[in-house]
Motif scaffolding. Structure first.
Motif, PDB file in Angstrom:
ATOM      1  N   ARG B 127      -4.777   4.698  13.307  1.00  0.00           N
ATOM      2  CA  ARG B 127      -3.941   5.911  13.407  1.00  0.00           C
ATOM      3  C   ARG B 127      -2.453   5.597  13.374  1.00  0.00           C
ATOM      4  O   ARG B 127      -1.698   6.214  12.621  1.00  0.00           O
ATOM      5  CB  ARG B 127      -4.259   6.667  14.700  1.00  0.00           C
ATOM      6  N   THR B 128      -2.045   4.634  14.199  1.00  0.00           N
ATOM      7  CA  THR B 128      -0.616   4.312  14.231  1.00  0.00           C
ATOM      8  C   THR B 128      -0.144   3.742  12.891  1.00  0.00           C
ATOM      9  O   THR B 128       0.872   4.198  12.359  1.00  0.00           O
ATOM     10  CB  THR B 128      -0.313   3.332  15.376  1.00  0.00           C
ATOM     11  N   PRO B 129      -0.870   2.756  12.312  1.00  0.00           N
ATOM     12  CA  PRO B 129      -0.440   2.265  11.002  1.00  0.00           C
ATOM     13  C   PRO B 129      -0.347   3.376   9.953  1.00  0.00           C
ATOM     14  O   PRO B 129       0.605   3.403   9.163  1.00  0.00           O
ATOM     15  CB  PRO B 129      -1.532   1.261  10.629  1.00  0.00           C
ATOM     16  N   LEU B 130      -1.296   4.296   9.986  1.00  0.00           N
ATOM     17  CA  LEU B 130      -1.301   5.387   9.010  1.00  0.00           C
ATOM     18  C   LEU B 130      -0.053   6.249   9.162  1.00  0.00           C
ATOM     19  O   LEU B 130       0.585   6.638   8.187  1.00  0.00           O
ATOM     20  CB  LEU B 130      -2.565   6.234   9.222  1.00  0.00           C
ATOM     21  N   MET B 131       0.303   6.516  10.401  1.00  0.00           N
ATOM     22  CA  MET B 131       1.502   7.290  10.693  1.00  0.00           C
ATOM     23  C   MET B 131       2.744   6.571  10.183  1.00  0.00           C
ATOM     24  O   MET B 131       3.632   7.173   9.595  1.00  0.00           O
ATOM     25  CB  MET B 131       1.605   7.384  12.212  1.00  0.00           C
ATOM     26  N   LEU B 132       2.787   5.262  10.447  1.00  0.00           N
ATOM     27  CA  LEU B 132       3.965   4.487  10.053  1.00  0.00           C
ATOM     28  C   LEU B 132       4.117   4.482   8.537  1.00  0.00           C
ATOM     29  O   LEU B 132       5.218   4.523   8.013  1.00  0.00           O
ATOM     30  CB  LEU B 132       3.866   3.054  10.570  1.00  0.00           C
ATOM     31  N   GLN B 133       2.969   4.431   7.842  1.00  0.00           N
ATOM     32  CA  GLN B 133       3.075   4.386   6.397  1.00  0.00           C
ATOM     33  C   GLN B 133       3.391   5.756   5.808  1.00  0.00           C
ATOM     34  O   GLN B 133       4.265   5.887   4.971  1.00  0.00           O
ATOM     35  CB  GLN B 133       1.795   3.846   5.762  1.00  0.00           C
ATOM     36  N   THR B 134       2.671   6.789   6.276  1.00  0.00           N
ATOM     37  CA  THR B 134       2.843   8.085   5.625  1.00  0.00           C
ATOM     38  C   THR B 134       4.113   8.797   6.078  1.00  0.00           C
ATOM     39  O   THR B 134       4.767   9.439   5.277  1.00  0.00           O
ATOM     40  CB  THR B 134       1.635   9.002   5.891  1.00  0.00           C
ATOM     41  N   VAL B 135       4.462   8.670   7.344  1.00  0.00           N
ATOM     42  CA  VAL B 135       5.609   9.429   7.830  1.00  0.00           C
ATOM     43  C   VAL B 135       6.913   8.666   7.619  1.00  0.00           C
ATOM     44  O   VAL B 135       7.949   9.243   7.348  1.00  0.00           O
ATOM     45  CB  VAL B 135       5.427   9.807   9.313  1.00  0.00           C
ATOM     46  N   LEU B 136       6.843   7.323   7.742  1.00  0.00           N
ATOM     47  CA  LEU B 136       8.081   6.549   7.628  1.00  0.00           C
ATOM     48  C   LEU B 136       8.156   5.726   6.349  1.00  0.00           C
ATOM     49  O   LEU B 136       9.194   5.157   6.036  1.00  0.00           O
ATOM     50  CB  LEU B 136       8.233   5.615   8.834  1.00  0.00           C
ATOM     51  N   GLY B 137       7.042   5.617   5.633  1.00  0.00           N
ATOM     52  CA  GLY B 137       7.071   4.881   4.379  1.00  0.00           C
ATOM     53  C   GLY B 137       7.112   3.368   4.523  1.00  0.00           C
ATOM     54  O   GLY B 137       7.578   2.665   3.635  1.00  0.00           O
ATOM     55  N   LEU B 138       6.656   2.817   5.651  1.00  0.00           N
ATOM     56  CA  LEU B 138       6.615   1.360   5.797  1.00  0.00           C
ATOM     57  C   LEU B 138       5.468   0.788   4.968  1.00  0.00           C
ATOM     58  O   LEU B 138       4.448   1.437   4.776  1.00  0.00           O
ATOM     59  CB  LEU B 138       6.403   0.967   7.266  1.00  0.00           C
ATOM     60  N   ASP B 139       5.631  -0.455   4.498  1.00  0.00           N
ATOM     61  CA  ASP B 139       4.567  -1.018   3.667  1.00  0.00           C
ATOM     62  C   ASP B 139       3.560  -1.811   4.499  1.00  0.00           C
ATOM     63  O   ASP B 139       3.784  -2.127   5.675  1.00  0.00           O
ATOM     64  CB  ASP B 139       5.134  -1.871   2.523  1.00  0.00           C
TER      65      ASP B 139
END
Lengths: 121, 411
Positions: B127-139
């Protein structure tokens, strides 16, 4: 799953082994790390290795033998030891690798152990 | 103007527009439930911007331009797929084109994106990684490093999670009042995990913690009435206030009780205190307000010079009811010890017999403290050694090593 963790130490780290000032901290760190893995019951096998300067590297090219002093490549890091550990997955292996004392100045490589297919009957 | 400075300016504009990533992705993905397709379309739009803005100039509203371009990409793909579902989506997208990316609905959509990332159907670990990628665009590389996961593995897990959202047709929506509290806790927990994952980033100062604080502030804008949102932000700000005081001038770890309050950031503490008291007014206590209250007690030492151990003890009792986890149980045991209740602290530690507890570094640090207070050096030495073997942080490592050496050789 079994993973080999290859413990690459920097030359500065390796030098601590024989420095009377730093040796207690150096060995204390490794003993604690190995102790924690032992307590967790994950070690399949493992060893520390002597200084890379004691190594010899052999090649045979076109039938010609060549023996060279030292490890395969002269880099800032050298293999200082290895463990084979039994853990559920790569995540768990990385978690243990992160606790190795050499990870801050050197590196730790984590590789799955190759499982040979059963020989044909 | 020379072409070079024009292209430099355009590149700068594209980088600036990157801050809208989460907002734009939320708008795109909320219609189709297909985060992966929306990401592709958005990346393509960014790539096109990099190519065309230097030639044709930066548009007046870069975010709107990117959104329009990305929508066209999505439509283009849907036409290719020629599936029925696609036709419906295409119609919806066309209707969407009239909405403004700066409008109020955007905020709602971004919140919906956070909720879908923390959906109960999505595996908790992703969940957290998904948030970081989709909301903040981190790779995946950056996210994988923060969570100690191989980047390739992290990439696969993110792809799987997005596929699940699409396959299950999870709705992008903010749950209604009856469900909000439960689902919100999942969202808040994921943000807090991101903050914790960045806690050890000391070097560049732009670690995940900062991203988590940004998410926390965004959530507060989206849900200004929720006390737990304020509680979480207060909690993160209290921790952030002490970040600099964790290490001394030589880079050695300083435990909280020995930190110099003069090195804590007062503006951050004040901001946190204000948030916490605002939250209390809603009369809905929760896990994050409780944790923030614990940090507030610690922060008060900066003013009064003493730590109210009994207040801490009460708060930890409460927290354990909200969060019956090993981390909280160990922290509570430590609080009991510091309050002078050795019996209670030992009892709390002894109750943790799970194998996990024995691999949990704070458990051994707390055990070592118990033996120190009891005056049992050889048990203390053994516990410190176990803690040392489970430590990743180099500053904590040398702190524990110093403690071990100070104990002297084995009797």
């Amino acid at each position: 799953m079994q993973f080999m963790i290859l413990l690459n130490e920097s030359s500065a780290e390796l030098a601590k082994r024989s420095d009377p000032q730093q040796a207690p901290v150096y060995w204390g760190g490794w003993n604690a790390f190995i102790g924690a893995m032992t307590q967790a019951g994950i070690i399949v096998k493992g060893d520390g290795l002597e200084d890379p300067s004691l190594a010899a590297t052999l090649r045979i090219r076109g039938g010609k033998r060549s023996v060279q002093d030292g490890p395969y490549a002269d880099t800032k890091e050298a293999l200082g030891g290895y463990f084979v550990i039994e853990v559920p997955d790569l995540d768990a292996a990385l978690e243990w690798a992160a606790k190795a004392p050499c990870v801050h100045d050197g590196s730790v490589e984590v590789r799955p152990v190759l499982r040979m297919p059963a020989p044909p009957a | 103007m020379s072409p070079l400075s024009g292209s430099a300016m355009a590149r700068h504009a594209v980088e600036a527009a990157w801050t809208s990533y989460g907002r734009l992705l939320a708008i795109l993905a909320s219609r189709t439930s297909d985060i992966a397709a929306a990401e592709d379309a958005l990346s393509e739009a960014f790539a096109t911007a990099l190519k065309t803005w230097p030639e044709r100039g930066v548009p007046d509203n870069p975010a709107a331009w990117l959104l329009t371009a990305a929508r066209r990409n999505v439509l283009h793909r849907l036409r290719h797929q020629e599936v029925q579902r696609g036709a419906v989506d295409a119609l919806l997208l066309r209707v969407d084109e009239r909405s403004d990316p700066e409008g109020w609905s955007t905020l709602d959509e971004r919140l919906a994106l956070l909720f879908v990332c923390a959906h109960p159907a999505i595996d908790e670990g992703i969940r957290t990684p998904l948030m970081l990628q989709t909301v903040l665009g981190l790779d995946a590389q950056r996210i994988g490093s923060a969570f100690l996961v191989a980047p390739a593995t992290m990439g696969q897990r993110l792809v799987r999670a997005k596929a699940k959202i699409k396959a299950d047709g999870l709705r992008f929506e903010v749950p209604d009042a009856s469900e909000l509290a439960v689902r919100l806790e999942d969202v808040l927990r994921s943000v807090y995990v991101a903050y914790g994952a960045g806690w050890d980033d000391l070097d560049d100062g732009r670690g995940l913690s900062e991203e988590a604080l940004f998410l926390g502030r965004t959530l507060l804008t989206l849900l200004p009435e929720e006390p737990e949102v304020k509680g979480l932000l207060a909690l993160m700000l209290f921790c952030e206030a002490r970040r600099g005081a964790r290490l001394d001038a030589q880079g050695r770890f300083v435990p909280l009780a020995e930190q110099d309050p003069g090195r804590w950031s007062s503006p951050l503490i004040i901001e946190a205190e204000v948030l916490l008291s605002e939250a209390a007014r809603a009369l809905r206590f929760g896990r994050f307000q409780c944790e923030a209250a614990i940090q507030s007690v610690h922060a008060q030492r900066g003013i009064t010079g003493v730590t109210q151990h009994h207040a801490l003890r009460t708060l930890y009792d409460l927290l354990l009811i909200h969060v019956p986890s090993m981390g909280v149980a160990v922290a509570r045991a430590a609080a009991l010890l510091e309050a002078g209740d050795l019996q209670g602290g030992q009892h709390a530690l002894d109750a943790l017999t799970a194998e996990d507890a024995h691999r949990y570094q704070p458990y051994w640090v707390t055990r070592a403290r118990l033996y120190e207070l009891r005056g049992a050096p050889s048990e203390q030495r053994a516990a410190l050694r176990r803690a040392l073997g489970l430590t990743e942080d180099p500053a904590v490592r040398s702190f524990l090593t110093d403690k071990l050496l100070a104990l002297g050789p084995e009797a």
